[in-house]
Design a protein around this motif. Structure first.
Motif, mmCIF file in Angstrom:
data_model
loop_
_atom_site.group_PDB
_atom_site.id
_atom_site.type_symbol
_atom_site.label_atom_id
_atom_site.label_comp_id
_atom_site.label_asym_id
_atom_site.label_seq_id
_atom_site.Cartn_x
_atom_site.Cartn_y
_atom_site.Cartn_z
ATOM 1 N N SER A 158 -51.869 147.418 38.507
ATOM 2 C CA SER A 158 -51.413 146.174 39.139
ATOM 3 C C SER A 158 -52.528 145.142 39.294
ATOM 4 C CB SER A 158 -50.840 146.487 40.522
ATOM 5 O OG SER A 158 -51.835 147.100 41.341
ATOM 6 N N LEU A 159 -53.724 145.461 38.783
ATOM 7 C CA LEU A 159 -54.900 144.617 39.023
ATOM 8 C C LEU A 159 -55.241 143.799 37.788
ATOM 9 C CD1 LEU A 159 -58.152 145.645 40.814
ATOM 10 C CD2 LEU A 159 -58.309 144.762 38.490
ATOM 11 N N VAL A 183 -54.081 141.532 42.796
ATOM 12 C CA VAL A 183 -53.395 142.821 42.836
ATOM 13 C C VAL A 183 -51.943 142.536 43.181
ATOM 14 C CG1 VAL A 183 -53.274 145.103 43.870
ATOM 15 C CG2 VAL A 183 -55.499 143.998 43.578
ATOM 16 N N TYR A 184 -51.026 142.943 42.282
ATOM 17 C CA TYR A 184 -49.611 142.604 42.428
ATOM 18 C C TYR A 184 -49.436 141.093 42.617
ATOM 19 C CZ TYR A 184 -48.586 147.577 42.944
ATOM 20 O OH TYR A 184 -48.460 148.939 42.713
ATOM 21 N N GLY A 185 -50.246 140.310 41.918
ATOM 22 C CA GLY A 185 -50.137 138.861 41.949
ATOM 23 C C GLY A 185 -50.779 138.198 43.148
ATOM 24 N N LEU A 243 -58.850 145.503 48.451
ATOM 25 C CA LEU A 243 -57.836 145.491 47.408
ATOM 26 C C LEU A 243 -56.694 146.472 47.665
ATOM 27 C CD1 LEU A 243 -60.135 145.260 44.253
ATOM 28 C CD2 LEU A 243 -59.067 143.391 45.534
ATOM 29 N N GLY A 244 -56.903 147.407 48.584
ATOM 30 C CA GLY A 244 -55.864 148.395 48.855
ATOM 31 C C GLY A 244 -55.590 149.298 47.667
#
Length: 223
Positions: free
Chosen positions: A134-135, A146-148, A204-205
């Motif tokens: 997702s990055l 990350v995820y937009g 960033l999780g």
């Protein structure tokens, strides 16, 4: 001409830094306390900040925290506090380097040059973006999503993430990362790398930066 803000309350050190940096080609402005530093930063453009920790009115940690809320300008901390706790606190506040007093002026000047060089260099045009799950890492703008969702990273955090992504499947030791990114500018504890990795995970999780105990870090190849 690059402009450096010197935040230092010791008049002798102020004068030493100002004169030496001007001699090697930098424009300088001096602040004698934390309040003055924030006021100057709010009304001027600076390419780098030399920031003492033990300041009148507002300490250097608080000054850095306030600056980081609005800017990723490079910050080098200058301090007589050389304990691990102080260095970790500075790194958690996203300082770009940390040098303890007394320090060598030639080494300080090289550290300044290295930080400024990293903050202005253009990445390899053959690798404009790197995508992983997702990055998305944008090497031209030094930005990450990350995820937009955009996330703010320090230059050093960005560079560590870039190295891990460009070397998927390989373990990069702490020494590998220090040699690639800090080069001769690093004088200190290898655990500085661990602090930056911790910050990356938190900001960033993400959970795909693996710790290889006793060795270093790895990101597996994307399947």
């Amino acid at each position: 001409m690059q402009h450096i803000l010197i935040v230092e309350d010791d008049l002798d050190i102020q004068e030493l830094l100002k004169n030496f940096l001007q001699e090697v080609g930098y424009e300088t402005t001096v602040a004698g306390d934390g309040m003055e530093a924030i006021a100057l930063f709010s009304t001027n453009h600076f390419d780098l900040i030399l920031l003492d920790i033990l300041l009148p009115k507002i300490d250097g940690f608080t000054v850095c925290e306030l600056i980081r809320k609005q800017s990723q300008v490079p910050v080098i901390m200058l301090t007589a506090l050389n304990g691990e706790e102080e260095q970790i606190r500075g790194l958690d506040l996203q300082v770009d380097d940390y040098i303890t007093k007394p320090f060598s002026m030639p080494i300080l000047v090289r550290k300044i040059a290295a930080v400024l060089r990293r903050s202005t260099m253009m990445p390899d045009q053959a690798h404009q973006t790197i995508s992983y799950k997702s990055l998305i890492l944008d090497l031209d703008s030094y930005s990450v999503t990350v995820y937009g969702e955009s996330h703010e990273l320090t230059q050093r955090e960005f560079e560590i993430l870039r190295e891990l992504l460009l070397n998927q499947g390989r373990v990069l030791t702490r020494q590998n990362l220090l040699e690639r990114l800090w080069k001769y500018d690093f004088y200190g504890d290898e655990r500085v790398v661990d602090t930056h990795i911790k910050n990356l995970r938190k900001k960033l999780g993400i959970d795909f930066i693996q710790t290889i105990r006793g060795v270093g870090y790895r990101i597996d190849r994307e399947k």
